[in-house]
Design a protein around this motif. Sequence first.
Motif, short mmCIF file in Angstrom:
data_model
loop_
_atom_site.label_atom_id
_atom_site.label_comp_id
_atom_site.label_asym_id
_atom_site.label_seq_id
_atom_site.Cartn_x
_atom_site.Cartn_y
_atom_site.Cartn_z
N UNK A 193 0.70 -1.23 -0.01
CA UNK A 193 0.11 0.04 0.11
C UNK A 193 0.82 1.30 -0.05
N UNK A 194 2.28 1.16 0.42
CA UNK A 194 3.04 2.42 0.50
C UNK A 194 4.37 1.77 -0.03
N UNK A 218 11.66 -3.22 10.98
CA UNK A 218 10.29 -3.94 11.23
C UNK A 218 9.29 -3.00 10.26
N UNK A 219 8.35 -3.71 9.73
CA UNK A 219 7.26 -2.82 9.14
C UNK A 219 6.66 -2.19 10.19
N UNK A 220 6.47 -0.99 9.97
CA UNK A 220 5.60 -0.06 10.77
C UNK A 220 4.09 -0.19 10.80
N UNK A 221 3.61 0.06 11.89
CA UNK A 221 2.08 0.21 12.09
C UNK A 221 1.24 -1.26 11.83
N UNK A 244 -1.60 -6.84 9.19
CA UNK A 244 -2.79 -5.88 9.18
C UNK A 244 -2.49 -4.59 9.68
N UNK A 245 -3.60 -3.88 9.76
CA UNK A 245 -3.32 -2.47 10.13
C UNK A 245 -3.43 -1.37 9.08
N UNK A 246 -4.49 -0.45 9.40
CA UNK A 246 -5.07 0.57 8.52
C UNK A 246 -3.88 1.57 7.80
N UNK A 247 -2.79 1.63 8.64
CA UNK A 247 -1.57 2.42 8.03
C UNK A 247 -0.33 1.83 8.08
N UNK A 248 -0.30 0.22 7.89
CA UNK A 248 0.78 -0.60 7.53
C UNK A 248 1.03 -0.41 5.99
N UNK A 249 2.35 -0.24 5.67
CA UNK A 249 2.63 0.00 4.07
C UNK A 249 2.37 -1.38 3.40
#
Length: 138
Positions: free
Chosen positions: A25-26, A99-102, A113-118
């Motif tokens: 996503x990012x 580590x992948x944030x969020x 999972x996570x709304x703001x995870x890249x």
Amino acid sequence: GDAVDNNWFAPYDWIVRLNPDVLIRDDEFLLRTMRNESVDGIFAMCPNPGRVHTDFFAVRPKAIAEGAFHCPQLPPHFTAELQAMDEFGPIIKAKRHVWLPNVRHNGVACRILGRDAPVVHDHALLDQCRNGHARLGG
């Protein structure tokens, strides 16, 4: 395995592994992190301690130890996530990873999972895409 032993990844700066149900996503986060010479791996931790997510990871081939990912006889209950932790352990111990944030987890399943995870890894993603496609008249 064979790819490491035969230097198949040698011409590449990075290996990015992701399953079809993984969505980036990012990409800016990933690209920015990959340009950082002090980072050799981008990983997501599973909710079970000592396990690295294997449906997504990014790693510099030069940082993978020779002989990595050989599995002649695995003990019972040994998972891909445990093997990844073993193989990527030197990168993590040397603090040459991010580590992948969020990232959020839902229970003990190894999902990103996570709304703001890249990056997200969700088995329901296909259904969500179908529902969105249907709403758009597709």
